[in-house]
Design a protein around this motif. Structure first.
Motif, PDB file in Angstrom:
ATOM      1  N   TYR A 323       1.050  -1.207  -0.130  1.00  0.00           N
ATOM      2  CA  TYR A 323      -0.010   0.203  -0.021  1.00  0.00           C
ATOM      3  C   TYR A 323       0.875   1.426  -0.137  1.00  0.00           C
ATOM      4  CZ  TYR A 323      -3.911  -2.962   0.757  1.00  0.00           C
ATOM      5  OH  TYR A 323      -5.076  -3.782   0.517  1.00  0.00           O
ATOM      6  N   GLY A 324       0.220   2.197  -0.457  1.00  0.00           N
ATOM      7  CA  GLY A 324       0.951   3.518  -0.839  1.00  0.00           C
ATOM      8  C   GLY A 324       1.631   4.236   0.545  1.00  0.00           C
ATOM      9  N   GLY A 325       2.621   5.097   0.238  1.00  0.00           N
ATOM     10  CA  GLY A 325       3.295   5.628   1.386  1.00  0.00           C
ATOM     11  C   GLY A 325       4.547   6.014   1.277  1.00  0.00           C
ATOM     12  N   GLU A 326       5.319   6.833   1.937  1.00  0.00           N
ATOM     13  CA  GLU A 326       6.622   7.050   2.140  1.00  0.00           C
ATOM     14  C   GLU A 326       7.552   5.520   2.055  1.00  0.00           C
ATOM     15  OE1 GLU A 326       4.591   8.506   3.814  1.00  0.00           O
ATOM     16  OE2 GLU A 326       4.655  10.795   3.444  1.00  0.00           O
ATOM     17  N   HIS A 327       7.022   4.658   2.743  1.00  0.00           N
ATOM     18  CA  HIS A 327       7.901   3.604   2.935  1.00  0.00           C
ATOM     19  C   HIS A 327       8.083   2.725   1.609  1.00  0.00           C
ATOM     20  CE1 HIS A 327       3.486   2.603   3.996  1.00  0.00           C
ATOM     21  NE2 HIS A 327       3.631   1.691   3.238  1.00  0.00           N
ATOM     22  N   LEU A 328       7.217   3.129   0.682  1.00  0.00           N
ATOM     23  CA  LEU A 328       7.296   2.563  -0.790  1.00  0.00           C
ATOM     24  C   LEU A 328       8.625   3.145  -1.678  1.00  0.00           C
ATOM     25  CD1 LEU A 328       3.828   1.582  -1.708  1.00  0.00           C
ATOM     26  CD2 LEU A 328       5.270   0.212  -0.569  1.00  0.00           C
ATOM     27  N   THR A 329       8.879   4.337  -1.319  1.00  0.00           N
ATOM     28  CA  THR A 329       9.850   5.017  -1.941  1.00  0.00           C
ATOM     29  C   THR A 329      11.279   4.697  -1.339  1.00  0.00           C
ATOM     30  OG1 THR A 329       8.321   6.726  -2.403  1.00  0.00           O
ATOM     31  CG2 THR A 329      10.594   7.141  -2.836  1.00  0.00           C
ATOM     32  N   VAL A 330      11.946   3.742  -2.279  1.00  0.00           N
ATOM     33  CA  VAL A 330      13.370   3.475  -1.806  1.00  0.00           C
ATOM     34  C   VAL A 330      14.483   4.503  -2.007  1.00  0.00           C
ATOM     35  CG1 VAL A 330      15.113   1.432  -2.109  1.00  0.00           C
ATOM     36  CG2 VAL A 330      12.783   1.113  -2.352  1.00  0.00           C
ATOM     37  N   PRO A 331      14.922   4.911  -1.004  1.00  0.00           N
ATOM     38  CA  PRO A 331      16.237   5.987  -1.095  1.00  0.00           C
ATOM     39  C   PRO A 331      17.110   5.434  -1.845  1.00  0.00           C
ATOM     40  CG  PRO A 331      16.193   5.059   1.190  1.00  0.00           C
ATOM     41  CD  PRO A 331      14.893   4.460   0.259  1.00  0.00           C
ATOM     42  N   ALA A 332      17.937   6.390  -2.301  1.00  0.00           N
ATOM     43  CA  ALA A 332      19.363   5.722  -2.864  1.00  0.00           C
ATOM     44  C   ALA A 332      20.312   5.124  -2.361  1.00  0.00           C
ATOM     45  CB  ALA A 332      19.989   7.245  -3.287  1.00  0.00           C
ATOM     46  N   ALA A 333      20.230   5.452  -0.860  1.00  0.00           N
ATOM     47  CA  ALA A 333      21.274   4.481  -0.045  1.00  0.00           C
ATOM     48  C   ALA A 333      20.919   2.992  -0.028  1.00  0.00           C
ATOM     49  CB  ALA A 333      21.421   5.103   1.412  1.00  0.00           C
ATOM     50  N   ALA A 334      19.562   2.765  -0.211  1.00  0.00           N
ATOM     51  CA  ALA A 334      18.904   1.372  -0.184  1.00  0.00           C
ATOM     52  C   ALA A 334      18.879   1.054  -1.630  1.00  0.00           C
ATOM     53  CB  ALA A 334      17.689   1.198   0.437  1.00  0.00           C
ATOM     54  N   GLN A 335      19.806   1.203  -2.527  1.00  0.00           N
ATOM     55  CA  GLN A 335      19.700   0.816  -4.005  1.00  0.00           C
ATOM     56  C   GLN A 335      20.701   0.089  -4.328  1.00  0.00           C
ATOM     57  OE1 GLN A 335      17.820   3.483  -6.716  1.00  0.00           O
ATOM     58  NE2 GLN A 335      16.289   4.034  -5.591  1.00  0.00           N
ATOM     59  N   THR A 336      21.782  -0.032  -3.602  1.00  0.00           N
ATOM     60  CA  THR A 336      23.121  -0.753  -3.839  1.00  0.00           C
ATOM     61  C   THR A 336      23.603  -1.170  -2.551  1.00  0.00           C
ATOM     62  OG1 THR A 336      24.403   1.404  -3.790  1.00  0.00           O
ATOM     63  CG2 THR A 336      23.393   0.697  -5.917  1.00  0.00           C
ATOM     64  N   GLY A 337      24.244  -2.272  -2.398  1.00  0.00           N
ATOM     65  CA  GLY A 337      25.243  -2.808  -1.266  1.00  0.00           C
ATOM     66  C   GLY A 337      24.467  -2.982  -0.103  1.00  0.00           C
ATOM     67  N   VAL A 338      23.092  -3.192  -0.200  1.00  0.00           N
ATOM     68  CA  VAL A 338      22.106  -3.633   1.300  1.00  0.00           C
ATOM     69  C   VAL A 338      22.568  -4.972   1.205  1.00  0.00           C
ATOM     70  CG1 VAL A 338      20.099  -3.663   2.253  1.00  0.00           C
ATOM     71  CG2 VAL A 338      20.647  -1.823   0.793  1.00  0.00           C
ATOM     72  N   THR A 339      22.599  -5.416   2.626  1.00  0.00           N
ATOM     73  CA  THR A 339      22.852  -6.684   3.175  1.00  0.00           C
ATOM     74  C   THR A 339      21.782  -7.332   3.918  1.00  0.00           C
ATOM     75  OG1 THR A 339      24.130  -5.924   5.079  1.00  0.00           O
ATOM     76  CG2 THR A 339      25.131  -6.478   3.082  1.00  0.00           C
ATOM     77  N   ALA A 340      20.935  -6.619   4.415  1.00  0.00           N
ATOM     78  CA  ALA A 340      19.474  -7.018   5.151  1.00  0.00           C
ATOM     79  C   ALA A 340      18.463  -6.051   5.044  1.00  0.00           C
ATOM     80  CB  ALA A 340      19.891  -7.401   6.590  1.00  0.00           C
ATOM     81  N   VAL A 341      17.245  -6.367   5.282  1.00  0.00           N
ATOM     82  CA  VAL A 341      16.098  -5.720   5.026  1.00  0.00           C
ATOM     83  C   VAL A 341      15.151  -5.887   6.469  1.00  0.00           C
ATOM     84  CG1 VAL A 341      16.231  -5.156   2.705  1.00  0.00           C
ATOM     85  CG2 VAL A 341      14.738  -7.342   3.490  1.00  0.00           C
ATOM     86  N   PHE A 342      14.327  -4.852   6.765  1.00  0.00           N
ATOM     87  CA  PHE A 342      13.483  -4.997   7.782  1.00  0.00           C
ATOM     88  C   PHE A 342      12.272  -4.240   7.656  1.00  0.00           C
ATOM     89  CE2 PHE A 342      17.971  -4.876   9.168  1.00  0.00           C
ATOM     90  CZ  PHE A 342      18.212  -6.232   9.875  1.00  0.00           C
ATOM     91  N   ALA A 343      11.080  -4.631   8.398  1.00  0.00           N
ATOM     92  CA  ALA A 343       9.852  -3.737   7.925  1.00  0.00           C
ATOM     93  C   ALA A 343       9.182  -3.832   9.231  1.00  0.00           C
ATOM     94  CB  ALA A 343       8.956  -4.333   6.752  1.00  0.00           C
ATOM     95  N   SER A 344       8.337  -2.656   9.304  1.00  0.00           N
ATOM     96  CA  SER A 344       7.298  -2.617  10.200  1.00  0.00           C
ATOM     97  C   SER A 344       5.837  -2.291   9.771  1.00  0.00           C
ATOM     98  CB  SER A 344       7.780  -1.740  11.428  1.00  0.00           C
ATOM     99  OG  SER A 344       7.794  -0.279  10.910  1.00  0.00           O
ATOM    100  N   GLU A 345       4.922  -1.815  10.409  1.00  0.00           N
ATOM    101  CA  GLU A 345       3.678  -1.263   9.865  1.00  0.00           C
ATOM    102  C   GLU A 345       3.713   0.141   8.986  1.00  0.00           C
ATOM    103  OE1 GLU A 345      -0.708   0.357  11.159  1.00  0.00           O
ATOM    104  OE2 GLU A 345       0.653  -0.607  12.869  1.00  0.00           O
ATOM    105  N   ARG A 346       4.759   1.048   9.604  1.00  0.00           N
ATOM    106  CA  ARG A 346       4.880   2.301   9.072  1.00  0.00           C
ATOM    107  C   ARG A 346       6.377   2.468   8.401  1.00  0.00           C
ATOM    108  NH1 ARG A 346       2.271   2.552  13.952  1.00  0.00           N
ATOM    109  NH2 ARG A 346       0.195   3.605  13.918  1.00  0.00           N
ATOM    110  N   CYS A 347       7.219   1.750   8.536  1.00  0.00           N
ATOM    111  CA  CYS A 347       8.380   1.920   8.392  1.00  0.00           C
ATOM    112  C   CYS A 347       9.070   0.662   7.209  1.00  0.00           C
ATOM    113  CB  CYS A 347       9.393   2.255   9.364  1.00  0.00           C
ATOM    114  SG  CYS A 347       8.763   3.250  10.631  1.00  0.00           S
ATOM    115  N   SER A 348      10.294   1.193   6.645  1.00  0.00           N
ATOM    116  CA  SER A 348      11.101   0.222   5.965  1.00  0.00           C
ATOM    117  C   SER A 348      12.459   0.565   6.396  1.00  0.00           C
ATOM    118  CB  SER A 348      10.968   0.222   4.417  1.00  0.00           C
ATOM    119  OG  SER A 348       9.660   0.104   3.944  1.00  0.00           O
ATOM    120  N   PHE A 349      13.471  -0.483   6.657  1.00  0.00           N
ATOM    121  CA  PHE A 349      15.014  -0.295   6.963  1.00  0.00           C
ATOM    122  C   PHE A 349      15.869  -1.139   6.131  1.00  0.00           C
ATOM    123  CE2 PHE A 349      12.328   0.555  10.594  1.00  0.00           C
ATOM    124  CZ  PHE A 349      12.795   1.724  11.193  1.00  0.00           C
TER     125      PHE A 349
END
Length: 401
Positions: A323-349
């Motif tokens: 569903y739409g929201g800021e958590h769907l817009t992946v920032p530049a820092a998370a588009q290369t070199g990421v090794t793990a991902v995490f999510a909650s109701e309102r956030c992405s990490f």
């Protein structure tokens, strides 16, 4: 003992009723109470075109002189809302505390307001909204922790095989059973129930009204991973997903494709994710979440589930859908070199080179503060987040008991 009154900063004005200045501003802050002192800068940040879109970031350092190693201090930044003058609320709490003598860097965010104030607080203070009060990390898990898991309003930590829980316990989520106090290798905090993995068998406690605590025989041995949903539980055994509890929208009806070859699982709400040979499989609540994008059907190495959005990691880049929201817009820092991902109701990490990058609908909750480098793991909750760094647990967000 109540904290000393904080240092008051006007948001670029000299009037308590005036709106913040349109241009960014910066003001120093300096606080001293018995046993601790702190200083730094508060700066304004514009995150939109309206005055209420402005927020304030506190940065600085906290020095504790109190010799008691159990005396813990932290920093808060508060504001009075634009358009609705009211008593000051302490919206932002630094993610780190100093227990006993020493100095630590602090940072925190607060929402828009006409007054901005910083203060030092103690664990015993009534810190109002977003404080460590009532949910302070227990002494026994402040060092040497191997894993953390955040529920909506409570937390779990794993140290030397022992599960420790703290926070809200309306359903007994923080009443850890004796069996989960030794020999545990994994933990998972759900909204109203918790799971632990011991000797390959699943232990469950908390709310069991929908059968989520009734561990099936197949999940009592040989299990390698566990995950909790709103009212169902999931385990991974020899590549097979096992699920039990409420079967709303097929949450526990495991598709044939997920009965073998699965390497990872993730659960949120009534939705379950599985990773098989680089392909993401989704079932349960919500057709939109079950519609896996083409990019997540091959080459995926990690997955994470939020209540309304899902994450996949592919070639070091984060893929998000839901569903739409800021958590769907992946920032530049998370588009290369990421090794793990995490999510909650309102956030992405995303975790990259030990640094946490967060984004989502609540900036003060999603923007990881001071404990954002040297991180080995984290667990986002519905209203607070936990970070693991050098065996120490850090938390921030909207914390309640």
């Amino acid at each position: 003992m109540a904290a000393a009154t904080g240092a008051l900063l006007m948001a670029g004005t000299t009037s308590a009723s005036a709106a913040p200045a349109a241009e960014p501003w910066s003001e120093p802050w300096n606080q001293t109470i018995e046993g601790a002192s702190a200083k730094g800068v508060i700066t304004s940040e514009s995150v939109g075109t309206e005055p209420q879109d402005r927020r304030y970031r506190l940065t600085g350092s906290l020095t504790v002189t109190d010799p008691d190693p159990e005396a813990c201090y932290y920093v808060q930044v508060g504001s009075e809302w634009i358009g609705k003058p009211r008593p000051l609320r302490w919206w932002g709490t630094s993610s780190v505390r100093q227990c006993g003598p020493g100095t630590v860097d602090v940072t925190s965010l607060t929402q828009a307001g006409v007054q901005v104030r910083a203060r030092i607080a103690r664990d015993t203070d009534n810190g109002d909204f977003a404080a460590f009060t009532q949910i302070t990390v227990p002494t026994e898990v402040r060092t040497g922790v191997a894993a953390v898991s955040a529920g909506p309003r409570y937390s779990l930590a794993l140290k030397n095989g022992r599960t420790t829980a703290w926070g809200q316990s309306d359903y007994g989520q923080t009443t850890v059973p004796p069996a989960a106090k030794s020999g545990v290798t994994a933990i998972s905090a759900g909204p109203q129930h918790a799971l632990a993995l011991k000797n390959g068998g699943v232990l469950a406690w908390g709310d069991g009204a929908r059968g989520q605590l009734v561990v099936p025989p197949a999940a009592k041995s040989g299990v390698t991973a566990i995950a909790t949903g709103w009212a169902h539980s999931v385990a991974l055994k020899n590549g097979q997903v096992i699920a039990w509890g409420e079967n709303n929208d097929g949450a526990v009806t495991v598709p044939a494709e997920a009965t073998s070859g699965v390497s990872a699982i993730a659960v949120a709400g009534g939705t379950t994710m599985a990773l098989k040979n680089g392909k993401v499989i989704v079932w349960g609540h919500d057709e939109l979440l079950r519609s896996v994008p083409a990019g997540a059907t091959s080459g995926v190495t990690a997955i994470a589930a939020g209540s309304g959005h899902l994450l996949a990691l592919k070639d070091g880049k984060v893929i998000v859908w839901g569903y739409g929201g800021e958590h769907l817009t992946v920032p530049a820092a998370a588009q290369t070199g990421v090794t793990a991902v995490f999510a909650s109701e309102r956030c992405s990490f995303a975790l990259k080179n030990g640094e946490v990058t967060g984004w989502g609908t609540w900036p003060d909750l999603c923007d990881a503060p001071a404990a954002r480098t040297g991180v080995s793991g984290m667990s986002p909750g519905g209203e607070h987040n936990l970070v693991l760094k050098d065996g120490k647990v850090y938390d921030w967000g909207h914390l309640f008991k």
